[in-house]
Design a protein around this motif. Structure first.
Motif, PDB file in Angstrom:
ATOM      1  N   ASP A  78      -2.739   4.200   7.362  1.00  0.00           N
ATOM      2  CA  ASP A  78      -1.486   3.965   6.648  1.00  0.00           C
ATOM      3  C   ASP A  78      -1.856   3.342   5.299  1.00  0.00           C
ATOM      4  O   ASP A  78      -2.386   2.228   5.242  1.00  0.00           O
ATOM      5  CB  ASP A  78      -0.606   3.026   7.485  1.00  0.00           C
ATOM      6  CG  ASP A  78       0.593   2.512   6.712  1.00  0.00           C
ATOM      7  OD1 ASP A  78       0.847   2.985   5.597  1.00  0.00           O
ATOM      8  OD2 ASP A  78       1.278   1.609   7.250  1.00  0.00           O
ATOM      9  N   SER A  80      -0.399   1.854   2.957  1.00  0.00           N
ATOM     10  CA  SER A  80       0.082   0.543   2.507  1.00  0.00           C
ATOM     11  C   SER A  80      -0.641  -0.622   3.200  1.00  0.00           C
ATOM     12  O   SER A  80      -0.425  -1.768   2.851  1.00  0.00           O
ATOM     13  CB  SER A  80       1.591   0.434   2.706  1.00  0.00           C
ATOM     14  OG  SER A  80       1.888   0.569   4.075  1.00  0.00           O
ATOM     15  N   ARG A  81      -1.485  -0.319   4.187  1.00  0.00           N
ATOM     16  CA  ARG A  81      -2.242  -1.392   4.857  1.00  0.00           C
ATOM     17  C   ARG A  81      -3.696  -1.447   4.392  1.00  0.00           C
ATOM     18  O   ARG A  81      -4.481  -2.231   4.909  1.00  0.00           O
ATOM     19  CB  ARG A  81      -2.185  -1.188   6.380  1.00  0.00           C
ATOM     20  CG  ARG A  81      -0.817  -1.598   6.936  1.00  0.00           C
ATOM     21  CD  ARG A  81      -0.507  -0.940   8.266  1.00  0.00           C
ATOM     22  NE  ARG A  81      -1.575  -1.085   9.232  1.00  0.00           N
ATOM     23  CZ  ARG A  81      -1.630  -0.432  10.386  1.00  0.00           C
ATOM     24  NH1 ARG A  81      -0.653   0.418  10.703  1.00  0.00           N
ATOM     25  NH2 ARG A  81      -2.611  -0.596  11.221  1.00  0.00           N
ATOM     26  N   GLN A 148      -0.267  -6.536  11.580  1.00  0.00           N
ATOM     27  CA  GLN A 148       1.186  -6.356  11.703  1.00  0.00           C
ATOM     28  C   GLN A 148       1.561  -5.602  12.970  1.00  0.00           C
ATOM     29  O   GLN A 148       2.747  -5.489  13.289  1.00  0.00           O
ATOM     30  CB  GLN A 148       1.703  -5.603  10.477  1.00  0.00           C
ATOM     31  CG  GLN A 148       1.684  -6.469   9.220  1.00  0.00           C
ATOM     32  CD  GLN A 148       1.812  -5.642   7.953  1.00  0.00           C
ATOM     33  OE1 GLN A 148       1.583  -4.442   7.960  1.00  0.00           O
ATOM     34  NE2 GLN A 148       2.166  -6.292   6.858  1.00  0.00           N
TER      35      GLN A 148
ATOM     36  N   ASN B  34      -1.478   5.420  -5.519  1.00  0.00           N
ATOM     37  CA  ASN B  34      -0.902   4.623  -4.431  1.00  0.00           C
ATOM     38  C   ASN B  34       0.389   3.972  -4.938  1.00  0.00           C
ATOM     39  O   ASN B  34       0.366   3.190  -5.886  1.00  0.00           O
ATOM     40  CB  ASN B  34      -1.920   3.549  -4.016  1.00  0.00           C
ATOM     41  CG  ASN B  34      -1.485   2.792  -2.773  1.00  0.00           C
ATOM     42  OD1 ASN B  34      -0.290   2.767  -2.431  1.00  0.00           O
ATOM     43  ND2 ASN B  34      -2.431   2.174  -2.102  1.00  0.00           N
ATOM     44  N   ILE B  36       2.098   1.604  -4.017  1.00  0.00           N
ATOM     45  CA  ILE B  36       2.216   0.149  -3.928  1.00  0.00           C
ATOM     46  C   ILE B  36       1.978  -0.520  -5.292  1.00  0.00           C
ATOM     47  O   ILE B  36       2.385  -1.648  -5.525  1.00  0.00           O
ATOM     48  CB  ILE B  36       1.261  -0.414  -2.842  1.00  0.00           C
ATOM     49  CG1 ILE B  36       1.817  -1.722  -2.289  1.00  0.00           C
ATOM     50  CG2 ILE B  36      -0.175  -0.579  -3.355  1.00  0.00           C
ATOM     51  CD1 ILE B  36       1.414  -2.030  -0.878  1.00  0.00           C
ATOM     52  N   HIS B  42       8.752   0.566  -2.786  1.00  0.00           N
ATOM     53  CA  HIS B  42       7.681   0.807  -1.824  1.00  0.00           C
ATOM     54  C   HIS B  42       6.914  -0.486  -1.545  1.00  0.00           C
ATOM     55  O   HIS B  42       6.607  -0.807  -0.397  1.00  0.00           O
ATOM     56  CB  HIS B  42       6.733   1.886  -2.356  1.00  0.00           C
ATOM     57  CG  HIS B  42       5.623   2.221  -1.415  1.00  0.00           C
ATOM     58  ND1 HIS B  42       5.700   3.254  -0.512  1.00  0.00           N
ATOM     59  CD2 HIS B  42       4.424   1.618  -1.212  1.00  0.00           C
ATOM     60  CE1 HIS B  42       4.587   3.286   0.202  1.00  0.00           C
ATOM     61  NE2 HIS B  42       3.794   2.308  -0.209  1.00  0.00           N
ATOM     62  N   ALA B  43       6.612  -1.229  -2.607  1.00  0.00           N
ATOM     63  CA  ALA B  43       5.844  -2.472  -2.445  1.00  0.00           C
ATOM     64  C   ALA B  43       6.614  -3.464  -1.568  1.00  0.00           C
ATOM     65  O   ALA B  43       6.039  -4.095  -0.674  1.00  0.00           O
ATOM     66  CB  ALA B  43       5.558  -3.089  -3.818  1.00  0.00           C
ATOM     67  N   ASN B  45       8.934  -2.788   0.665  1.00  0.00           N
ATOM     68  CA  ASN B  45       8.953  -2.281   2.045  1.00  0.00           C
ATOM     69  C   ASN B  45       7.642  -2.567   2.766  1.00  0.00           C
ATOM     70  O   ASN B  45       7.611  -2.665   3.994  1.00  0.00           O
ATOM     71  CB  ASN B  45       9.222  -0.766   2.064  1.00  0.00           C
ATOM     72  CG  ASN B  45      10.668  -0.443   1.775  1.00  0.00           C
ATOM     73  OD1 ASN B  45      11.548  -1.293   1.970  1.00  0.00           O
ATOM     74  ND2 ASN B  45      10.927   0.754   1.289  1.00  0.00           N
ATOM     75  N   ALA B  46       6.559  -2.689   1.982  1.00  0.00           N
ATOM     76  CA  ALA B  46       5.249  -2.975   2.573  1.00  0.00           C
ATOM     77  C   ALA B  46       5.011  -4.484   2.682  1.00  0.00           C
ATOM     78  O   ALA B  46       3.903  -4.908   3.012  1.00  0.00           O
ATOM     79  CB  ALA B  46       4.155  -2.325   1.730  1.00  0.00           C
TER      80      ALA B  46
END
Lengths: 149, 133
Positions: A78, A80-81, A148, B34, B36, B42-43, B45-46
């Motif tokens: 993922d 965003s991680r 998370q 990316n 983010i 988006h940022a 939400n993350a």
């Protein structure tokens, strides 16, 4: 947990053409004002074939193959991680506008810390130009946050 | 170049505040798309307060500091650890100094400790460069 069996995986090489306009855009984006990085004549006076790619432009070549490094798809990550942990470069020559660079990439290590809350993926890349000269190597560590879950 | 010795400071590079425009330009130019770093929704939400800077943008600033000091053709190695996030509007500064002179493959290299620091004095990148002198 990410699939540790992927240690040793070699991605298909990708080919990137280094465009002069792209190098100028990169120079602008990083605030580089030395004309060697934007003006062909200035670069050539200093012995370059054309304007050179700044040292960290190698990362931009990594992005040429797909939308994002194929690592993410291979490991089902993922985006965003993912955090960038570290980046190391070795330079053996220069890259200039007009060059065609073949990028190879391999997963060389995966490990975890904090009982698996953080996983680390280490990749090594190599950059070879159109006449077969290895001009650089990179070692990248990505950090994957599992906490998370 | 014999003025370079252990203890020599590399001239610092002070950067303007990191703006959304900075990040949009870097995303496009580097190919690191990316979201983010460029999409606030988006940022958030993350779990981040807002977009934040690409680590590689700060590393590019370190490389600028080095090539302002010595020609890029002398740069043999460049490495950095990303130890803290650079947030939107942060003002960062690059600095470094020569900590050792070593001979490798017949040439003298300056081993330089290099770092990026934010306005609070917190280090965001810590690294090392090897530069032929």
């Amino acid at each position: 947990m990410l699939d540790r069996r992927k240690i040793g995986h070699e991605f298909d090489p990708t080919t990137a053409v280094v465009e002069r306009g792209r190098l100028r855009f990169f120079a602008k984006a990083i605030g580089e004002t030395d004309p060697i990085y934007t003006e062909q004549k200035v670069a050539q006076k200093l012995g370059y074939r054309d304007i050179p790619a700044p040292p960290t432009f190698l990362m931009a070549l990594d992005m040429e193959g797909t939308d994002f490094p194929p690592l993410i798809k291979l490991l089902g990550m993922d985006l965003s991680r993912i955090m960038h942990g570290s980046q190391e470069y070795e330079y053996f020559g220069d890259i200039c506008a007009g060059d065609t660079i073949i990028v190879t990439s391999k997963i060389v290590d995966m490990f975890d810390k904090k009982n698996g809350a953080l996983e680390f993926v280490v990749c090594e890349n190599s950059y070879t130009n159109q006449i077969g000269v290895l001009i650089g190597k990179a070692r990248q560590t990505l950090v994957y946050r599992n906490s998370q879950e | 170049m014999n003025e370079v010795q252990v203890g020599t400071d590399i001239p610092v590079l002070e950067l303007p505040p990191i703006s959304r425009y900075t990040l949009a330009l870097y995303a496009g130019a580097s190919g690191d798309l990316n979201p983010i770093h460029i999409d606030s929704d988006h940022a958030r939400n993350a779990g981040m307060p807002d977009v934040f800077a690409h680590g590689m943008l700060s590393m590019a600033y370190l490389s600028r500091m080095l090539t302002n000091w010595q020609p890029q053709s002398r740069l043999r190695r460049l490495g950095a650890r990303f130890v803290a996030i650079t947030h939107l509007h942060d003002v960062v500064t690059c600095s470094g100094c020569v900590v050792e002179l070593v001979v490798e493959n017949g040439e003298t290299l300056a081993r330089c400790d290099i770092r990026v620091t934010n306005a609070n004095g917190e280090m965001t990148l810590v690294g090392e460069a090897m530069v032929a002198i």
